[in-house]
Structure formats: C-alpha cells, structure tokens
Motif scaffolding. Structure first.
Motif, PDB file in Angstrom:
ATOM      1  N   UNK A  30       0.822  -1.221   0.000  1.00  0.00           N
ATOM      2  CA  UNK A  30       0.000   0.000   0.000  1.00  0.00           C
ATOM      3  C   UNK A  30       0.853   1.266   0.000  1.00  0.00           C
ATOM      4  N   UNK A  31       1.956   1.256   0.742  1.00  0.00           N
ATOM      5  CA  UNK A  31       2.780   2.474   0.809  1.00  0.00           C
ATOM      6  C   UNK A  31       3.481   2.734  -0.525  1.00  0.00           C
ATOM      7  N   UNK A  32       3.936   1.681  -1.166  1.00  0.00           N
ATOM      8  CA  UNK A  32       4.604   1.838  -2.466  1.00  0.00           C
ATOM      9  C   UNK A  32       3.617   2.358  -3.516  1.00  0.00           C
ATOM     10  N   UNK A  34       0.730   3.801  -3.009  1.00  0.00           N
ATOM     11  CA  UNK A  34       0.222   5.133  -2.672  1.00  0.00           C
ATOM     12  C   UNK A  34       1.266   6.214  -2.988  1.00  0.00           C
ATOM     13  N   UNK A  35       2.521   5.952  -2.644  1.00  0.00           N
ATOM     14  CA  UNK A  35       3.575   6.940  -2.910  1.00  0.00           C
ATOM     15  C   UNK A  35       3.701   7.193  -4.411  1.00  0.00           C
ATOM     16  N   UNK A  39       3.014  10.629  -6.498  1.00  0.00           N
ATOM     17  CA  UNK A  39       4.006  11.271  -7.375  1.00  0.00           C
ATOM     18  C   UNK A  39       3.366  11.682  -8.712  1.00  0.00           C
ATOM     19  N   UNK A 142      11.934   9.048 -11.244  1.00  0.00           N
ATOM     20  CA  UNK A 142      12.859   9.158 -10.109  1.00  0.00           C
ATOM     21  C   UNK A 142      12.457   8.179  -9.004  1.00  0.00           C
ATOM     22  N   UNK A 145      13.029   4.451 -10.131  1.00  0.00           N
ATOM     23  CA  UNK A 145      14.428   4.036 -10.292  1.00  0.00           C
ATOM     24  C   UNK A 145      15.192   4.064  -8.969  1.00  0.00           C
ATOM     25  N   UNK A 146      15.076   5.144  -8.230  1.00  0.00           N
ATOM     26  CA  UNK A 146      15.894   5.265  -7.014  1.00  0.00           C
ATOM     27  C   UNK A 146      15.205   4.682  -5.780  1.00  0.00           C
ATOM     28  N   UNK A 147      13.961   5.097  -5.555  1.00  0.00           N
ATOM     29  CA  UNK A 147      13.314   4.668  -4.316  1.00  0.00           C
ATOM     30  C   UNK A 147      12.889   3.200  -4.381  1.00  0.00           C
ATOM     31  N   UNK A 148      12.310   2.798  -5.505  1.00  0.00           N
ATOM     32  CA  UNK A 148      11.823   1.420  -5.614  1.00  0.00           C
ATOM     33  C   UNK A 148      12.858   0.483  -6.221  1.00  0.00           C
ATOM     34  N   UNK A 149      13.997   1.070  -6.578  1.00  0.00           N
ATOM     35  CA  UNK A 149      15.118   0.282  -7.106  1.00  0.00           C
ATOM     36  C   UNK A 149      14.719  -0.624  -8.274  1.00  0.00           C
ATOM     37  N   UNK A 152      16.449  -0.013 -15.117  1.00  0.00           N
ATOM     38  CA  UNK A 152      15.983   0.875 -16.198  1.00  0.00           C
ATOM     39  C   UNK A 152      15.042   0.112 -17.138  1.00  0.00           C
ATOM     40  N   UNK A 170      15.326  10.033 -17.135  1.00  0.00           N
ATOM     41  CA  UNK A 170      15.919   9.958 -15.804  1.00  0.00           C
ATOM     42  C   UNK A 170      16.935  11.078 -15.597  1.00  0.00           C
TER      43      UNK A 170
END
Lengths: 186, 171
Positions: A30-32, A34-35, A39, A142, A145-149, A152, A170
């Motif tokens: 849910x947090x992923x 929702x975030x 965005x 962003x 790629x960075x937060x959820x890793x 590409x 990116x």
C-alpha cells in the motif's frame, strides 16, 4: 503467515480464492502504490483513489500475471496506467507539457553548489518536496528508479518507454530536481 | 561529465564505457570527489520516506473488493440459469400452478362456492357492500397448499441468499 512468504505464494493463494491473501498484498504494497500514485497525481485525495483503483484492477487481472516480470513491476505498471487515465480525465494540464516545452535552466545549476547544498540540506524532506514539484513523469521515473530500485528496463516496462527515452528522462528528471533544490536553497 | 558520472553510479553504462570512466577516475581526483558527492545524493534519493495512506486504506480496498466479488457471484448465479437453482424454480412453478388453478376453477364454475354476491343492487336502496365469503376461498385446499409452498419457496430463497453471502465472506 510468516513474513518470508514470497509474492508468488501469496498470489497463488489469492487466485485460489483465499481472501486474506488479497489483504496481505494490499498491506505489503500500500505504501509503495500510494507513494507512486501521489508522485503522479500530486494530491493525497486523488492518490488514494488511484491507489485503490490500482489494487482493484490488479486483483481483477491477478490470474493474468505470469511471473514474466517482478510482481512489483507489474503492479507499478497498473498504477502508472490508472494514474495517467486519472490525469487525462481530471487534470490534463499536468500532462499537457512535454519535455521539449519545459526547457531546463542548466545555467542556474552550479553543479558543485547544488550538490553541496543537496548534501547539507534537510535532505529527505526537501527532496521529497522537490519531487512533488516535478512533472508526473519526472517524479515517477525518479521514484521508480531510485526509491523502488527498479532497473531501467523495468522502468521502461512500467512507463512504456524505450531504454534510451528512459535514460534521457531519468537524466532530465535528476537535473530538474537539482534546479528545484538549488532555487529553493538560495 | 556529471551526467556520465550519474550514469556510471546508476550502472547505466556499457562495460566499455564504465571501464573508460574507471580509468579516468583513477587519474582525476576532481572527478573522484564529484563521484562521491553523486553517490551521497543517490543514497538520499534511495532513502526517501514512503508516503503513508490513511489508516482505513486496506479496509476500504478490501471492502470494495469483497463487494465486487459478491456482485460477480450474484451475476454468475443469475446468468447460470436453471442448472444451479432448478429446484427453486420448480417449486416456484408449482406454487404458480397452485395459485392460478383455484382462480381458473372459479372462472370456469362462475364463482360458485367462493362468493355470495347479490345479483342486482337497486339504486334506491341503501348501498351496502356485497358480502364476500373469503373463508371458502382460503379454506380451499389449492389455496391452502399454495400458501405453504409459497412460504417454503420464500424461505428457501432467503436461505440461498444467506449461504451465498457466507460463501463470499468466507473466501
């Protein structure tokens, strides 16, 4: 259920009709979701709606998930699609400008200063606020790629981009983020 | 240069390109410092807090999902035709026969035994409502059994709904 249960096992249980498995997926992601929705759509109320619709859509098509990509990639692709539809209906102005119409003010950057400032600012909060000011696409790329890793290639799958486009997006998103941060910190 | 270093840090360069950057880094201390800064920035980007939806989010999603499942199940039951609920339909049919049959009999026999209507009503007389003997109608065996069948049918329908709901919720 132990926390070591994989996504695939939870999905199997859900497809087999176990209602609690669906709940488990929601709680886990849910947090992923929702975030990422936030965005794209830029306000919490709409993000709740998009996140909820994304989960429901994912559940409806869960049996179509063949495990060819990561479950998260598949799920984020749904979030992207739902969010874009939402924006088209409700806030088309957020989608109306493409990259060419939003030129970067690279000269404002002062790369070293911006990097320096970035390092010493109250980092997370300010970056978070800066990300919120980015366009939905930039903020999405962003975050993915960075937060959820996501790799590409996975970003390409989620956002329907070619590898070259994704890399360019990116890079531009990063630069825009820096511009926003450098303006905020001066 | 900065973009190249970001791509290097992000692992987006090809093997050859990455090797070239590695060699340049060995010779260029400024570039090394730049890479360090980039790596720190990258760490911050990777460490941003996730947003939290409202506390009822999961419940809300699950409620909508359960409702959707229930509606799908209902539609399937309705669309599945007589294969699944043929017993109920048969009982309904029998009930209809039992309700309609006395009416048919009454029509054929001219209502004898069911009503006690006066043949004519004179306008000058004080208007009195015709007396109808309902007891004959209700004590008729067809009607009596029709009521019983009707009650059984409704009871079974309610029991069926209850079982469907329990089935959906238990999943």
């Amino acid at each position: 259920m132990s926390p070591s249960v994989s996504d695939e096992q939870i999905i199997e249980q859900a497809i087999a009709g176990r209602q609690s498995a669906y709940g488990q997926l929601v709680r886990k992601y849910e947090r992923y979701v929702f975030t990422l929705a936030l965005r794209f759509v830029k306000n919490r109320e709409d993000a709740h709606e998009v996140a909820q619709d994304s989960f429901l859509k994912a559940f409806r098509y869960l049996s179509d998930f063949r495990g060819e990509c990561k479950f998260t990639t598949w799920l984020y692709k749904i979030v992207f699609s739902v969010a874009m539809n939402h924006l088209k209906k409700n806030r088309p102005e957020l989608l109306s400008l493409d990259d060419d119409q939003k030129p970067l003010k690279i000269k404002d950057l002062g790369s070293e200063d911006a990097s320096f400032a970035l390092e010493f600012a109250e980092k997370k909060l300010e970056i978070q606020e800066a990300i919120n000011q980015l366009s939905p696409d930039d903020a999405g790329v962003i975050t993915l790629f960075y937060l959820y890793e996501q790799s590409i290639e996975e970003v390409c799958q989620v956002m329907n981009l070619t590898t070259t486009n994704a890399k360019t997006k990116l890079s531009r998103a990063r630069q825009r983020l820096k511009v926003i941060l450098s303006v905020e910190l001066t | 240069m900065e973009n190249l270093l970001w791509d290097y840090a992000d692992g987006l360069l090809s093997e050859n390109e990455a090797e070239t950057v590695r060699l340049q880094l060995l010779e260029n201390p400024t570039m090394q410092r730049q890479l360090e800064v980039i790596l720190k920035e990258k760490n911050v980007l990777m460490d941003i807090n996730l947003e939290l939806p409202n506390r009822y989010f999961t419940d809300s999603v699950m409620a909508k999902w359960t409702m959707e499942q229930y509606q799908i199940h209902q539609n399937q039951t309705v669309n599945s035709g007589p294969q699944t609920d043929w017993i109920l339909r048969a009982i309904g049919g029998l009930m209809a026969v039992f309700v309609l049959l006395p009416v048919l009999v009454a029509m054929i026999t001219g209502g004898k035994g069911y009503t006690n209507l006066p043949k004519t009503v004179e306008l000058t007389q004080k208007l009195t409502l015709p007396k109808v003997d309902y007891s004959a109608f209700f004590s008729h065996p067809f009607v009596y059994y029709a009521f019983i069948f009707g009650l059984v049918y409704l009871g079974l329908q309610m029991f069926d709904k209850y079982l469907q709901q329990r089935f959906v919720l238990s999943r």
